[in-house]
Design a protein around this motif. Structure first.
Motif, PDB file in Angstrom:
ATOM      1  N   THR A 172      -1.388   0.758   0.660  1.00  0.00           N
ATOM      2  CA  THR A 172      -1.037   2.345   0.258  1.00  0.00           C
ATOM      3  C   THR A 172      -1.936   3.671   1.112  1.00  0.00           C
ATOM      4  N   PHE A 173      -1.578   4.471   1.302  1.00  0.00           N
ATOM      5  CA  PHE A 173      -2.285   5.650   1.739  1.00  0.00           C
ATOM      6  C   PHE A 173      -3.470   4.908   1.129  1.00  0.00           C
ATOM      7  N   ASP A 174      -4.158   5.036   0.364  1.00  0.00           N
ATOM      8  CA  ASP A 174      -4.961   4.662   0.384  1.00  0.00           C
ATOM      9  C   ASP A 174      -6.004   4.066   0.574  1.00  0.00           C
ATOM     10  N   GLU A 175      -5.450   2.878   0.746  1.00  0.00           N
ATOM     11  CA  GLU A 175      -6.339   1.405   0.902  1.00  0.00           C
ATOM     12  C   GLU A 175      -6.123   2.193   2.603  1.00  0.00           C
ATOM     13  N   THR A 183     -13.107   1.105  10.349  1.00  0.00           N
ATOM     14  CA  THR A 183     -12.181   0.574  11.491  1.00  0.00           C
ATOM     15  C   THR A 183     -11.439   1.645  12.734  1.00  0.00           C
ATOM     16  N   ASP A 184     -10.560   1.510  13.194  1.00  0.00           N
ATOM     17  CA  ASP A 184     -10.060   2.422  14.522  1.00  0.00           C
ATOM     18  C   ASP A 184      -8.219   2.791  13.856  1.00  0.00           C
ATOM     19  N   GLY A 185      -8.089   2.000  13.092  1.00  0.00           N
ATOM     20  CA  GLY A 185      -6.370   1.572  12.602  1.00  0.00           C
ATOM     21  C   GLY A 185      -6.301   0.731  11.627  1.00  0.00           C
ATOM     22  N   VAL A 186      -5.145   1.167  11.213  1.00  0.00           N
ATOM     23  CA  VAL A 186      -3.952   0.267  10.190  1.00  0.00           C
ATOM     24  C   VAL A 186      -2.948  -0.328  10.895  1.00  0.00           C
ATOM     25  N   MET A 187      -2.747  -1.543  10.618  1.00  0.00           N
ATOM     26  CA  MET A 187      -1.348  -2.350  10.416  1.00  0.00           C
ATOM     27  C   MET A 187      -0.433  -2.357   9.589  1.00  0.00           C
ATOM     28  N   LEU A 188       0.206  -1.937   8.786  1.00  0.00           N
ATOM     29  CA  LEU A 188       1.103  -2.428   7.676  1.00  0.00           C
ATOM     30  C   LEU A 188       2.895  -3.535   8.313  1.00  0.00           C
ATOM     31  N   GLY A 189       2.603  -4.603   7.525  1.00  0.00           N
ATOM     32  CA  GLY A 189       4.308  -5.323   8.047  1.00  0.00           C
ATOM     33  C   GLY A 189       4.259  -5.459   6.367  1.00  0.00           C
ATOM     34  N   ARG A 190       5.003  -5.481   5.527  1.00  0.00           N
ATOM     35  CA  ARG A 190       5.926  -6.188   4.602  1.00  0.00           C
ATOM     36  C   ARG A 190       5.784  -5.151   3.770  1.00  0.00           C
ATOM     37  N   GLU A 191       5.181  -4.038   3.788  1.00  0.00           N
ATOM     38  CA  GLU A 191       4.475  -2.821   2.755  1.00  0.00           C
ATOM     39  C   GLU A 191       5.544  -2.180   3.707  1.00  0.00           C
ATOM     40  N   ALA A 192       6.029  -1.570   4.636  1.00  0.00           N
ATOM     41  CA  ALA A 192       6.700  -0.636   5.165  1.00  0.00           C
ATOM     42  C   ALA A 192       8.164  -1.453   5.984  1.00  0.00           C
ATOM     43  N   TYR A 193       8.128  -2.462   5.951  1.00  0.00           N
ATOM     44  CA  TYR A 193       9.681  -3.342   5.607  1.00  0.00           C
ATOM     45  C   TYR A 193      10.663  -2.731   4.457  1.00  0.00           C
ATOM     46  N   HIS A 194       9.912  -3.316   3.210  1.00  0.00           N
ATOM     47  CA  HIS A 194      10.148  -3.216   1.927  1.00  0.00           C
ATOM     48  C   HIS A 194      10.310  -1.721   1.637  1.00  0.00           C
ATOM     49  N   ASN A 195       9.363  -1.009   1.781  1.00  0.00           N
ATOM     50  CA  ASN A 195       9.093   0.542   1.338  1.00  0.00           C
ATOM     51  C   ASN A 195       9.425   1.255   2.263  1.00  0.00           C
ATOM     52  N   PRO A 196      10.243   1.301   2.971  1.00  0.00           N
ATOM     53  CA  PRO A 196      10.248   2.303   4.546  1.00  0.00           C
ATOM     54  C   PRO A 196      10.185   3.402   4.083  1.00  0.00           C
ATOM     55  N   TRP A 197      10.205   4.583   3.381  1.00  0.00           N
ATOM     56  CA  TRP A 197      10.100   5.304   2.793  1.00  0.00           C
ATOM     57  C   TRP A 197       8.464   5.804   3.237  1.00  0.00           C
ATOM     58  N   LEU A 198       7.497   5.596   2.851  1.00  0.00           N
ATOM     59  CA  LEU A 198       6.130   5.263   2.818  1.00  0.00           C
ATOM     60  C   LEU A 198       6.068   5.611   4.181  1.00  0.00           C
ATOM     61  N   ALA A 256       7.708   7.904   5.885  1.00  0.00           N
ATOM     62  CA  ALA A 256       8.538   9.125   6.069  1.00  0.00           C
ATOM     63  C   ALA A 256       7.029  10.240   5.653  1.00  0.00           C
ATOM     64  N   GLY A 257       5.915   9.808   5.506  1.00  0.00           N
ATOM     65  CA  GLY A 257       4.214  10.811   4.640  1.00  0.00           C
ATOM     66  C   GLY A 257       3.255  10.014   6.510  1.00  0.00           C
ATOM     67  N   VAL A 258       3.463   9.584   6.950  1.00  0.00           N
ATOM     68  CA  VAL A 258       2.281   9.109   7.765  1.00  0.00           C
ATOM     69  C   VAL A 258       1.564  10.189   8.534  1.00  0.00           C
ATOM     70  N   ASP A 259       2.954  11.031   9.548  1.00  0.00           N
ATOM     71  CA  ASP A 259       2.477  12.069  10.390  1.00  0.00           C
ATOM     72  C   ASP A 259       1.575  13.247   9.751  1.00  0.00           C
ATOM     73  N   SER A 260       2.315  13.608   8.272  1.00  0.00           N
ATOM     74  CA  SER A 260       1.318  14.661   7.897  1.00  0.00           C
ATOM     75  C   SER A 260       0.189  13.554   7.210  1.00  0.00           C
ATOM     76  N   GLU A 261      -0.015  12.447   6.412  1.00  0.00           N
ATOM     77  CA  GLU A 261      -1.308  11.985   5.656  1.00  0.00           C
ATOM     78  C   GLU A 261      -2.434  11.592   6.914  1.00  0.00           C
ATOM     79  N   PHE A 262      -1.477  11.334   7.999  1.00  0.00           N
ATOM     80  CA  PHE A 262      -2.846  10.717   9.709  1.00  0.00           C
ATOM     81  C   PHE A 262      -3.300  11.040  10.807  1.00  0.00           C
ATOM     82  N   PHE A 263      -1.920  12.477  10.934  1.00  0.00           N
ATOM     83  CA  PHE A 263      -2.193  12.481  12.268  1.00  0.00           C
ATOM     84  C   PHE A 263      -1.958  14.525  12.413  1.00  0.00           C
TER      85      PHE A 263
END
Length: 338
Positions: free
Chosen positions: A215-218, A226-241, A243-250
């Motif tokens: 999750t984004f909270d995690e 840390t300097d960054g997060v890398m997501l694996g299976r969650e990003a693949y099985h639920n790719p719509w996640l 779609a919020g990355v650019d606003s949430e983290f950048f």
């Protein structure tokens, strides 16, 4: 290939995953986020040098920023493949020191290399000398028999001395004797504090955390340490996640407003791939998670499962599947009030 101007940031990335982070999934991921850093599946140096190089390195210019992950341990071969990565337009070259598969252990590829930090350092040194691209390492926190904090620090220090500045740390050990690759992704316990402690101990290094993040909270919790997060299976099985990355983290606008828009934007690419002779099912298996948890999502997946593999299947299968999912009603833009 012509690069877009999106700067490479490792604040949020999608992990390299065998059979999953193919050009077809990466194209979808890039439609959902302009800023997430994407990784290829691991490609072995042997496959690149002796196989169909162009096929293994094929990607769409729309996927940038994009990193190539290599599996290998021979310094000359790694250097040769790092040069190829630059020649083919990748933004980063990453060395896999985390894959626990038996097949790769026998060839000194992946997690077993954690037992040979000097060998990793040699490979990294050769790659850095061969390319102007950033050279990064993805690894575990240990392997069976070498799983102490001191072992981990020795690994980091040895490889950092060779010039590596970025370490992507899967916060589990890999058990090479007795667990399958699949079990190695779940059974060894996650030890996030170890990764936090690495960043505290080596503040000059870029430390990216990976493993079990959903999750984004995690993500925000991990980014406190840390300097960054890398997501694996969650990003693949639920790719719509994604779609919020650019606003949430950048702090930037998200590129698509709905899942429907994302899939419609992918249609010309799907058609191009079909025209190249790619089977529809090789593409559609990577979009199955797009309507995860949505009304009609199950019907969408079922329609694709039942029809995409049929001989001559074309883009109409995707359009028919899309029609099974109700499109969200757009709210009119709010009027500015004075």
């Amino acid at each position: 290939m012509v690069h877009n101007s999106t700067p490479l940031s490792r604040r949020f990335s999608v992990a390299p995953m065998m059979d999953w982070t193919t050009p077809h999934f990466r194209y979808l991921a890039r439609l959902l986020s302009r800023r997430a850093l994407l990784y290829t599946e691991m490609v072995t140096t042997g496959a690149l040098i002796h196989g169909d190089t162009a096929r293994f390195l094929r990607h769409n210019a729309g996927e940038y920023p994009l990193a190539l992950q290599l599996g290998g341990s021979n310094p000359e071969e790694l250097a040769h493949c790092a040069r190829l990565a630059e020649q083919f337009g990748f933004d980063e070259v990453n060395l896999n020191v985390g894959c626990p598969s038996d097949r790769v252990q026998n060839n000194m590829i992946g997690a077993c290399l954690m037992g040979h930090p000097e060998k990793v350092a040699e490979g990294v040194r050769a790659m850095i000398a061969a390319t102007s691209l950033p050279v990064t390492v993805k690894h575990r926190i240990g392997i069976d028999g070498r799983e102490s904090w001191d072992d981990l620090c020795h690994f980091i220090e040895t490889v950092a001395e060779a010039g590596c500045r970025t370490f992507i740390v899967h916060a589990r050990i890999a058990v090479l004797d007795g667990l399958s690759p699949k079990e190695n992704r779940d059974i060894p316990p996650l030890k996030y504090p170890w990764v936090y402690d690495l960043k505290a101990r080596y503040p000059e290094l870029e430390i990216i955390i990976n493993g079990g993040i959903k999750t984004f909270d995690e993500c925000h919790e991990h980014l406190n340490h840390t300097d960054g997060v890398m997501l694996g299976r969650e990003a693949y099985h639920n790719p719509w996640l994604l779609a919020g990355v650019d606003s949430e983290f950048f702090g930037e606008a998200d590129p698509v407003a709905s899942r429907h828009d994302a899939l419609r934007a992918m249609l010309p690419f799907i058609q191009e791939e079909l025209d190249r002779g790619v089977y529809l099912t090789h593409i559609t298996r990577h979009i199955m998670g797009l309507f995860h948890g949505q009304p009609g999502g199950r019907q969408f997946r079922r329609h694709i499962s039942e029809n995409a593999h049929r001989p001559g299947s074309g883009i109409e299968v995707v359009l028919d599947a899309l029609s099974k999912v109700r499109e969200p009603v757009r709210e009119p833009m709010a009027e500015a009030t004075t």
